[in-house]
Scaffold this motif. Structure first.
Motif, PDB file in Angstrom:
ATOM      1  N   LEU A 145      -4.599  -6.866   3.802  1.00 19.37           N
ATOM      2  CA  LEU A 145      -4.482  -6.812   2.347  1.00 19.37           C
ATOM      3  C   LEU A 145      -3.144  -6.187   1.977  1.00 19.37           C
ATOM      4  O   LEU A 145      -2.875  -5.028   2.310  1.00 19.37           O
ATOM      5  CB  LEU A 145      -5.638  -5.987   1.775  1.00 19.37           C
ATOM      6  N   ASP A 146      -2.317  -6.945   1.276  1.00 21.62           N
ATOM      7  CA  ASP A 146      -0.987  -6.482   0.860  1.00 21.62           C
ATOM      8  C   ASP A 146      -1.094  -5.833  -0.518  1.00 21.62           C
ATOM      9  O   ASP A 146      -1.342  -6.506  -1.521  1.00 21.62           O
ATOM     10  CB  ASP A 146      -0.021  -7.669   0.821  1.00 21.62           C
ATOM     11  N   LEU A 147      -0.903  -4.503  -0.540  1.00 17.46           N
ATOM     12  CA  LEU A 147      -0.961  -3.768  -1.802  1.00 17.46           C
ATOM     13  C   LEU A 147       0.412  -3.624  -2.448  1.00 17.46           C
ATOM     14  O   LEU A 147       0.519  -3.036  -3.526  1.00 17.46           O
ATOM     15  CB  LEU A 147      -1.560  -2.379  -1.563  1.00 17.46           C
ATOM     16  N   GLY A 148       1.427  -4.160  -1.774  1.00 18.36           N
ATOM     17  CA  GLY A 148       2.798  -4.008  -2.248  1.00 18.36           C
ATOM     18  C   GLY A 148       3.467  -2.867  -1.515  1.00 18.36           C
ATOM     19  O   GLY A 148       3.257  -1.703  -1.856  1.00 18.36           O
ATOM     20  N   GLY A 149       4.259  -3.199  -0.500  1.00 16.86           N
ATOM     21  CA  GLY A 149       4.904  -2.165   0.303  1.00 16.86           C
ATOM     22  C   GLY A 149       3.966  -1.448   1.247  1.00 16.86           C
ATOM     23  O   GLY A 149       4.377  -0.534   1.967  1.00 16.86           O
ATOM     24  N   ARG A 150       2.710  -1.826   1.261  1.00 19.14           N
ATOM     25  CA  ARG A 150       1.704  -1.214   2.145  1.00 19.14           C
ATOM     26  C   ARG A 150       0.645  -2.264   2.486  1.00 19.14           C
ATOM     27  O   ARG A 150       0.022  -2.836   1.589  1.00 19.14           O
ATOM     28  CB  ARG A 150       1.060   0.000   1.484  1.00 19.14           C
ATOM     29  N   ILE A 151       0.491  -2.499   3.778  1.00 12.32           N
ATOM     30  CA  ILE A 151      -0.543  -3.392   4.272  1.00 12.32           C
ATOM     31  C   ILE A 151      -1.743  -2.556   4.722  1.00 12.32           C
ATOM     32  O   ILE A 151      -1.591  -1.589   5.466  1.00 12.32           O
ATOM     33  CB  ILE A 151      -0.040  -4.243   5.450  1.00 12.32           C
ATOM     34  N   VAL A 152      -2.916  -2.936   4.261  1.00  8.28           N
ATOM     35  CA  VAL A 152      -4.157  -2.314   4.728  1.00  8.28           C
ATOM     36  C   VAL A 152      -4.906  -3.348   5.555  1.00  8.28           C
ATOM     37  O   VAL A 152      -5.093  -4.486   5.117  1.00  8.28           O
ATOM     38  CB  VAL A 152      -5.027  -1.832   3.554  1.00  8.28           C
ATOM     39  N   ARG A 153      -5.321  -2.935   6.748  1.00  2.00           N
ATOM     40  CA  ARG A 153      -5.997  -3.844   7.660  1.00  2.00           C
ATOM     41  C   ARG A 153      -7.503  -3.608   7.623  1.00  2.00           C
ATOM     42  O   ARG A 153      -7.967  -2.502   7.923  1.00  2.00           O
ATOM     43  CB  ARG A 153      -5.485  -3.644   9.097  1.00  2.00           C
ATOM     44  N   PRO A 171      -1.848   1.500   8.394  1.00  2.00           N
ATOM     45  CA  PRO A 171      -0.949   1.759   9.531  1.00  2.00           C
ATOM     46  C   PRO A 171       0.254   2.627   9.203  1.00  2.00           C
ATOM     47  O   PRO A 171       0.643   3.475  10.015  1.00  2.00           O
ATOM     48  CB  PRO A 171      -0.521   0.351   9.956  1.00  2.00           C
ATOM     49  N   ASP A 172       0.857   2.463   8.018  1.00  2.00           N
ATOM     50  CA  ASP A 172       2.070   3.236   7.724  1.00  2.00           C
ATOM     51  C   ASP A 172       1.775   4.723   7.596  1.00  2.00           C
ATOM     52  O   ASP A 172       2.644   5.569   7.792  1.00  2.00           O
ATOM     53  CB  ASP A 172       2.743   2.727   6.441  1.00  2.00           C
ATOM     54  N   ALA A 173       0.518   5.056   7.291  1.00  2.00           N
ATOM     55  CA  ALA A 173       0.119   6.459   7.147  1.00  2.00           C
ATOM     56  C   ALA A 173      -0.635   6.971   8.367  1.00  2.00           C
ATOM     57  O   ALA A 173      -0.932   8.169   8.449  1.00  2.00           O
ATOM     58  CB  ALA A 173      -0.742   6.625   5.897  1.00  2.00           C
ATOM     59  N   GLY A 174      -0.978   6.075   9.304  1.00  2.00           N
ATOM     60  CA  GLY A 174      -1.750   6.487  10.467  1.00  2.00           C
ATOM     61  C   GLY A 174      -3.150   6.940  10.116  1.00  2.00           C
ATOM     62  O   GLY A 174      -3.709   7.828  10.761  1.00  2.00           O
ATOM     63  N   VAL A 175      -3.768   6.301   9.100  1.00  2.00           N
ATOM     64  CA  VAL A 175      -5.086   6.713   8.601  1.00  2.00           C
ATOM     65  C   VAL A 175      -6.113   5.642   8.941  1.00  2.00           C
ATOM     66  O   VAL A 175      -5.843   4.440   8.806  1.00  2.00           O
ATOM     67  CB  VAL A 175      -5.045   6.960   7.082  1.00  2.00           C
ATOM     68  N   LEU A 176      -7.292   6.080   9.353  1.00  2.00           N
ATOM     69  CA  LEU A 176      -8.394   5.180   9.675  1.00  2.00           C
ATOM     70  C   LEU A 176      -9.661   5.642   8.967  1.00  2.00           C
ATOM     71  O   LEU A 176     -10.089   6.788   9.122  1.00  2.00           O
ATOM     72  CB  LEU A 176      -8.638   5.164  11.183  1.00  2.00           C
ATOM     73  N   PHE A 177     -10.264   4.745   8.168  1.00  2.00           N
ATOM     74  CA  PHE A 177     -11.573   4.967   7.571  1.00  2.00           C
ATOM     75  C   PHE A 177     -12.606   4.285   8.466  1.00  2.00           C
ATOM     76  O   PHE A 177     -12.514   3.083   8.706  1.00  2.00           O
ATOM     77  CB  PHE A 177     -11.647   4.363   6.167  1.00  2.00           C
TER      78      PHE A 177
END
Length: 307
Positions: A145-153, A171-177
């Protein structure tokens, strides 16, 4: 014992990365950790809380954060405290989930709605007027999902806590839910309710956690409990190994299930005396007593390492 009102609170929102907030569950039963992930064009909300009033609270907070940006919603799995508020987002956000979760919502959602209504007055009140949500977008395999400058997988894991689990990676923040694949401070929640629901797989869940632990994200947001680092994933993996090994050791010696439960509970509560949710040990033992080393249908898609 009456369950305390499972109310989502927004006053303790934590920014764990730029434009990435978590509404922590503050260790209230049946309140999940909720994420709000922003990009330049859009915002993704992860989880709704249980019922319409909680979801309205989350939507109002997320709308302020979005400040005109497009909104999306996803849920990590179909259980009521995670997804049974999604109807509130209709017309305000695009709701997207993996196919197995969509099947869980349609097939098992009504039964879980009735079961949770029986948990006490405060929960039943929260579920008043709830309709089982229908996603706007259902994906196969995975979704970036492209939020604009940030992809969420968005990545389905295969059968584990439920058939429809998915993890949400930033991925750019190294965060996993993780949803309820991981919790902190409590024993793993096994929704093992034969004959009504036996989809949880201890073998599949352990395989998922082994793969997730190998990715070593910077921040892990569990379904319930305190936010942490990669040690959260390793801790759940290690516990599931303990539960499996202690259960199978006794099962293979032809002990009766009641004896297995009693002995495994004693061993694990002695090892983890500070953890809550001891009632889930029995459910986990019951599940693992039915499973083999290679459980059919427990295939796992491993998410890529963040970065």
């Amino acid at each position: 014992m009456e369950i305390p009102d499972p109310a989502v609170r927004t006053d303790g929102a934590q920014e764990i990365a730029p434009d990435l907030l978590v509404l922590p569950n503050q260790r209230v039963d049946l309140v999940p950790n909720i994420g709000i992930i922003g990009g330049t064009d859009a915002v993704l909300v992860v989880e709704t809380g249980i019922g319409t009033a909680n979801a309205e609270h989350v939507l109002a907070f997320a709308s302020e954060v979005a400040n005109g940006r497009r909104m999306y919603l996803t849920t990590t799995h179909f259980h009521p405290e995670h997804a049974f508020g999604a109807q509130v987002f209709a017309g305000q956000a695009t709701y997207l989930v993996n196919r197995a979760q969509a099947a869980d919502l349609a097939g098992k959602g009504p039964g879980y709605l009735e079961m949770f209504r029986g948990l006490g007055e405060s929960v039943a009140r929260r579920l008043d007027g709830v309709r089982i949500p229908s996603p706007d977008v259902v994906y196969d395999g995975g979704y970036d999902l492209d939020l604009g400058g940030r992809i969420v997988r968005l990545r389905p894991t295969g059968r584990a806590h439920t058939r429809g689990d998915q993890v949400v990676e930033v991925p750019d923040a190294g965060v996993l839910f993780t949803g309820d694949l991981a919790e902190t401070g409590q024993f793993a929640i096994f929704p093992w309710f034969p004959p009504h629901d036996t989809d949880v797989s201890g073998v599949g869940w352990l395989a998922v956690m082994e793969n997730l632990a190998a990715t070593k994200p910077r921040v892990v947001v569990p379904g319930h409990g305190d936010i942490g680092g990669p040690e959260v994933l390793a801790g759940v993996r290690d516990y599931l190994r303990e539960l499996r090994d202690e259960t199978w050791l006794r099962r293979d010696s032809a002990m009766a299930e009641a004896e297995i439960v009693a002995e495994v509970r004693a061993v694990l509560t002695d090892r983890h005396p500070e953890w809550s949710g001891q009632e889930w040990i029995e459910r986990g033992v019951g599940c693992l007593c039915t499973e083999s080393t290679e459980e059919p249908g427990s295939s796992v898609r491993s998410p890529r390492a963040p970065g």
